[in-house]
Write a protein that holds these residues in place. Structure first.
Motif, PDB file in Angstrom:
ATOM      1  N   GLU A   1       8.513  20.669  14.746  1.00  0.00           N
ATOM      2  CA  GLU A   1       7.600  21.274  15.715  1.00  0.00           C
ATOM      3  C   GLU A   1       8.190  21.263  17.123  1.00  0.00           C
ATOM      4  OE1 GLU A   1       3.992  19.058  15.146  1.00  0.00           O
ATOM      5  OE2 GLU A   1       3.640  19.956  13.173  1.00  0.00           O
ATOM      6  N   GLU A   2       8.853  20.181  17.476  1.00  0.00           N
ATOM      7  CA  GLU A   2       9.434  20.057  18.816  1.00  0.00           C
ATOM      8  C   GLU A   2      10.578  21.046  19.016  1.00  0.00           C
ATOM      9  OE1 GLU A   2       9.334  18.221  22.613  1.00  0.00           O
ATOM     10  OE2 GLU A   2       7.905  18.388  20.973  1.00  0.00           O
ATOM     11  N   CYS A   3      11.427  21.188  18.027  1.00  0.00           N
ATOM     12  CA  CYS A   3      12.529  22.153  18.143  1.00  0.00           C
ATOM     13  C   CYS A   3      11.994  23.581  18.203  1.00  0.00           C
ATOM     14  CB  CYS A   3      13.521  21.974  17.001  1.00  0.00           C
ATOM     15  SG  CYS A   3      14.519  20.473  17.200  1.00  0.00           S
ATOM     16  N   ALA A   4      10.941  23.867  17.462  1.00  0.00           N
ATOM     17  CA  ALA A   4      10.329  25.198  17.524  1.00  0.00           C
ATOM     18  C   ALA A   4       9.674  25.419  18.893  1.00  0.00           C
ATOM     19  CB  ALA A   4       9.300  25.360  16.412  1.00  0.00           C
ATOM     20  N   ARG A   5       9.003  24.404  19.412  1.00  0.00           N
ATOM     21  CA  ARG A   5       8.342  24.505  20.714  1.00  0.00           C
ATOM     22  C   ARG A   5       9.356  24.743  21.823  1.00  0.00           C
ATOM     23  NH1 ARG A   5       7.297  21.649  25.114  1.00  0.00           N
ATOM     24  NH2 ARG A   5       8.337  19.755  24.446  1.00  0.00           N
ATOM     25  N   ARG A   6      10.499  24.075  21.713  1.00  0.00           N
ATOM     26  CA  ARG A   6      11.534  24.200  22.749  1.00  0.00           C
ATOM     27  C   ARG A   6      12.411  25.440  22.551  1.00  0.00           C
ATOM     28  NH1 ARG A   6      13.676  18.201  24.281  1.00  0.00           N
ATOM     29  NH2 ARG A   6      11.801  17.022  23.785  1.00  0.00           N
ATOM     30  N   LEU A   7      12.164  26.179  21.471  1.00  0.00           N
ATOM     31  CA  LEU A   7      12.920  27.409  21.163  1.00  0.00           C
ATOM     32  C   LEU A   7      14.426  27.164  21.143  1.00  0.00           C
ATOM     33  CD1 LEU A   7      10.858  29.939  23.298  1.00  0.00           C
ATOM     34  CD2 LEU A   7      10.728  29.570  20.831  1.00  0.00           C
ATOM     35  N   LEU A   8      14.835  26.164  20.404  1.00  0.00           N
ATOM     36  CA  LEU A   8      16.253  25.799  20.318  1.00  0.00           C
ATOM     37  C   LEU A   8      16.929  26.613  19.228  1.00  0.00           C
ATOM     38  CD1 LEU A   8      15.926  21.939  20.725  1.00  0.00           C
ATOM     39  CD2 LEU A   8      16.236  23.686  22.479  1.00  0.00           C
ATOM     40  N   LYS A   9      17.127  27.887  19.489  1.00  0.00           N
ATOM     41  CA  LYS A   9      17.679  28.777  18.474  1.00  0.00           C
ATOM     42  C   LYS A   9      19.180  28.608  18.278  1.00  0.00           C
ATOM     43  CE  LYS A   9      14.080  32.210  19.012  1.00  0.00           C
ATOM     44  NZ  LYS A   9      13.316  31.924  17.859  1.00  0.00           N
ATOM     45  N   ASN A  10      19.880  28.019  19.218  1.00  0.00           N
ATOM     46  CA  ASN A  10      21.324  27.847  19.051  1.00  0.00           C
ATOM     47  C   ASN A  10      21.717  26.411  18.722  1.00  0.00           C
ATOM     48  OD1 ASN A  10      20.825  26.812  21.557  1.00  0.00           O
ATOM     49  ND2 ASN A  10      22.193  28.186  22.657  1.00  0.00           N
ATOM     50  N   VAL A  11      20.742  25.539  18.559  1.00  0.00           N
ATOM     51  CA  VAL A  11      20.969  24.193  18.030  1.00  0.00           C
ATOM     52  C   VAL A  11      20.106  24.106  16.777  1.00  0.00           C
ATOM     53  CG1 VAL A  11      20.837  21.717  18.443  1.00  0.00           C
ATOM     54  CG2 VAL A  11      21.372  23.262  20.340  1.00  0.00           C
TER      55      VAL A  11
END
Length: 124
Positions: free
Chosen positions: A41-51
């Motif tokens: 959820e945190e990675c999706a919230r932060r929009l970390l598309k290249n990590v």
């Protein structure tokens, strides 16, 4: 024979694999919990598309609890014995910093001290 050159549309900075296999995060075996849902959820919230984040099955070194593998152009880093939520938060913060910098950055000291050697040189 030539090898086809395949590339992705996104520039991938790093790939973080978090183990939730047979031992990692298995609180019934006395291992610390892995906040895998929070990480997703945190990675999706932060929009970390290249990590890229992968919550995966067994990564291998089952004698060490809560293993994470980080791959980037700089190489492969193995972390082990993550026991506190703050360490996973630091991992997400590191991924965000890499995203903003558009390159893999050194791990924070809270994670760097958890680095482990997975491979051993042959004794022959």
């Amino acid at each position: 024979m030539s090898i086809a050159q395949i590339s992705t549309k996104r520039k991938v900075i790093a790939h973080v694999s978090v183990c939730v296999g047979c031992c990692c995060g298995n609180t019934k075996k006395g291992k610390p919990a892995v906040p895998d849902q929070w990480l997703k959820e945190e990675c999706a919230r932060r929009l970390l598309k290249n990590v890229h984040l992968s919550i995966c099955g067994c990564l291998g070194p089952c004698d060490v609890a809560n293993v994470v593998k980080v791959n980037s152009a700089e190489g492969e880093i193995w972390l082990g014995d993550l026991q506190q939520f703050s360490q996973y938060r630091d991992l997400a913060d590191w991924a965000s910093a890499c995203h903003r910098a558009e390159r893999a950055l050194p791990l924070p000291s809270s994670l760097a001290r958890l680095q482990m050697e997975l491979y051993r040189a042959s004794s022959a």
